[in-house]
Design an enzyme around this catalytic site. Structure first.
Site, PDB file in Angstrom:
ATOM      1  N   CYS A 104     -44.104  37.710   4.995  1.00  0.00           N
ATOM      2  CA  CYS A 104     -45.152  38.005   4.015  1.00  0.00           C
ATOM      3  C   CYS A 104     -44.984  37.146   2.746  1.00  0.00           C
ATOM      4  CB  CYS A 104     -45.083  39.488   3.651  1.00  0.00           C
ATOM      5  SG  CYS A 104     -46.386  39.984   2.556  1.00  0.00           S
ATOM      6  N   ASP A 208     -52.149  28.056  13.253  1.00  0.00           N
ATOM      7  CA  ASP A 208     -53.251  27.122  13.493  1.00  0.00           C
ATOM      8  C   ASP A 208     -53.641  26.986  14.957  1.00  0.00           C
ATOM      9  OD1 ASP A 208     -52.990  26.833  10.813  1.00  0.00           O
ATOM     10  OD2 ASP A 208     -52.236  24.781  10.857  1.00  0.00           O
TER      11      ASP A 208
END
Ligand SMILES: Cc1cc2nc3c(=O)[nH]c(=O)nc-3n(C[C@H](O)[C@H](O)[C@H](O)COP(=O)(O)O)c2cc1C
Length: 387
Positions: A104, A208
């Site tokens: 995170c 991605d």
């Protein structure tokens, strides 16, 4: 490609739905699971909220009766609380797999030493992972991490080996540093490096993947055992259909340069119908139509990305108050519009620019915690929201 095996659990496709706070709840997972096989991880659950049996957290950790394996991601910064949370999951049979979040990048988390800042502190990271594995008994534990804090403070190789030595069943790497947030491109060469170094456990690559072709390319370029897909499936749960088909074609003949499969190409009305279905599943999940309508609003732009939908209609959908209203608006979509092609594909969701990571004072001076930092960390679990 063989199915993905993580400890005692197996997923038909080597595909993992990335945990996404506020997104990968039971409703979204239900929808996604209809399209393909894989491991569908729930949105992040903070260990303190779990052991305190916070009502909202107890909702987050629910699964459909047919959901298998049940996969939970925990976020915690205190070994003792992480241990309690894991013991609770085991004792109450709440899940079949536990992933630990060390990725995170949200400033309010890293500022207190949590998330992607945490693996920098070797003692704390080791203690959390060891405790989780020890308390999990037979449940497989995995970790998900970033490359490190920034290019000068990379942690993934050390953290991957430490987690393996602590007994985790797999390691997932998002090929970005905390400083990159979601900007630029994920570094798949780091994923390949980790794969080479951790030969004895599955390594999962993340970052991605916008199409099934990207997923196969990641496997070819890095050698990973599975792919973790986040933003690419926002508003596109049928991506899991493409992924399953592509991996089946790849398994049949890995030497073929291109994979032969039929990608899902939904028409505008089919996309609208999926949006309504998603909203209704959210209604069941929240047990509250209004809450579901507020929640579905953020998905509208993702579902219709690349489709010709008038600004007024989009705007009204993004303010929807009831299922009946949403159905009415979806009924106004042009039924003759088919799949628009390239405009739908490619990056979606968060991107942004690099950001200097916010860290506690002196965090990088030592790889061990000091008293003051330990004190600060106690606040790092409050009001966390993923990433
Ligand atoms: C809205 C959103 C919420 C996220 N929440 C979490 C989370 O709770 N836990 C986690 O490990 N990663 C979280 N992430 C990061 C994703 O799991 C994933 O690592 C990241 O998006 C990179 O993968 P992608 O390029 O496929 O999106 C989140 C990402 C987004 C966009």
């Amino acid at each position: 490609m063989t199915p993905l095996r993580i400890g005692s659990i197996e997923a038909a496709s080597p595909v993992v739905l990335a945990p996404m706070a506020g997104i990968t709840n039971r409703a979204f997972r239900h929808l996604a699971r209809e399209y393909g096989g894989g491991l569908y991880v729930c949105e992040m659950i903070t260990t303190r909220a779990l052991v305190e049996r916070n009502a909202e957290t107890m909702r987050l950790i629910t699964f459909d009766p047919d959901e298998s394996p049940r996969s939970v991601q925990l976020y915690g910064v205190d070994p003792k609380t992480v241990g309690e949370a894991v013991r609770m999951i085991v004792a109450e049979n709440l899940a079949d797999h536990i992933d630990l979040n060390f990725g995170c990048p949200v400033p309010k988390v890293t500022r207190k030493g949590g998330g992607s800042a945490l693996p920098w502190k070797k003692d704390l990271f080791t203690s959390i992972v060891r405790t989780a594995v020890a308390c999990a008994e037979d449940l497989p534990v995995t970790i998900k991490m970033r490359k490190g804090i920034d290019d000068d403070h990379l942690t993934y190789e050390w953290a991957g080996k430490t987690a393996r030595d602590a007994g985790v069943s797999a390691v997932a790497l998002h090929g970005r540093t905390a400083a990159q947030h979601y900007s630029g491109q994920a570094d798949w060469s780091a994923i390949a490096r980790l794969r080479e170094q951790l030969l004895d456990i599955p390594v999962l690559g993340n970052g991605d993947i916008w199409s099934a072709e990207d997923a196969i390319r990641m496997v070819r370029e890095t050698g990973v055992d599975g792919v973790v897909v986040g933003r690419g499936c926002l508003g596109r749960p049928w991506l899991f259909h493409d992924l399953q088909q592509a991996f089946e074609a790849y398994a049949a003949d890995p030497s073929r340069p291109s994979v032969d499969y039929q990608p899902a190409q939904p028409s505008l009305r089919e996309v609208g119908d999926a949006l309504v279905r998603h909203a209704r599943l959210l209604g069941e999940f929240f047990d509250d139509e209004q809450h579901a309508c507020r929640d579905i609003r953020k998905h509208v732009a993702w579902y219709f990305k690349g489709y010709p939908v008038g600004g007024e209609l989009r705007h009204r959908m993004a303010l929807v108050e009831s299922f009946a209203e949403l159905e009415d608006l979806v009924g106004q979509l042009d039924p003759t519009v088919g799949y628009p092609g390239a405009d739908v594909e490619g990056p979606r969701g968060r991107a942004g620019t690099p950001k200097q990571p916010h860290l506690p004072d002196g965090w990088l001076d030592s790889d061990h915690l000091n008293e003051r930092q330990a004190e600060l960390l106690r606040e790092a679990e409050l009001s966390v929201s993923g990433g």
